[in-house]
Write a protein that holds these residues in place. Sequence first.
Motif: not given
Length: 275
Positions: A210-211, A213-217, A220, A223
């Motif tokens: 989940e982190r 997929r969703n962490d926008t920092n 990451n 990502k």
Amino acid sequence: MPKGSIKSIITYLNGIEGIPPNQFGRFDAFLIGAIGIPQSGFVDLGVENPTRLEFYKRLSTAKAATKEITLIPGETLHFFLQDVARVYGLDAQKLQESYEKYFHLPEGVIVPETYKLPMGLDEDSLMKTLAQISYKWHEDTATKLLGVYDRDKWFYYVSIASIVQKEAANIEEMPIVAAVVFNRLKIGMPLQMDGSLNYGIYSHQKITPERIRNDTNPCNTYKYKGIPPYPCTSASVQSLKAVLDPADVEYLYFVRNKNGTHTFSKTYQDHKSNF
């Protein structure tokens, strides 16, 4: 002890709670002046219930009262400031605000080290002191290892080193992990390294899908391709040396093995068989 004249010191001593009014006078000012002006800040006399003369002698020669605080390699600013606030009786939020005043990056500038700092510093003074120490270290170390200090280029290496610091199981692995980073960068492959997500408040947390997929920092690396724009954690000199002199290997993958170290591989097929 306050900064200033002997008169201001006498005034300060007379104002300490529990001391009778006007306990210290002209003769005391004469004794202090004859023995030596005490240094300002918190001082450790090293003795209880001294005589008046011994008190003045020790006051003028006492060492500053200090406490130690350690930033562990791979630890984040968030937890370091929590420790500083606890040890020195300061406010963590004010420390953060002062950090932003003296440091040009949000993470990874304070050098992992044990600091012996005097008691009595406020948040601003303590952060200013750490900034002076840290930036001098970075300049000296870059000059020693590279021959020149280019701040932006140096902290690019520190950013890579912060990932190596989190990923490597030991110092011996650091040059190999650094090589994996550069090998992936060379072919445009995302780094996809969990250690980069152990930034800030997540320093000690297990990385979840989940982190990822969703962490926008920016840290990451699943990502975002490439190196984060700033270090994600603190980095040791060993990890920096590994980044500047990575191993000559073609590995692109690694996975933790039963021994607590990593098994490295060149192909994804070999990587899967190592799980």
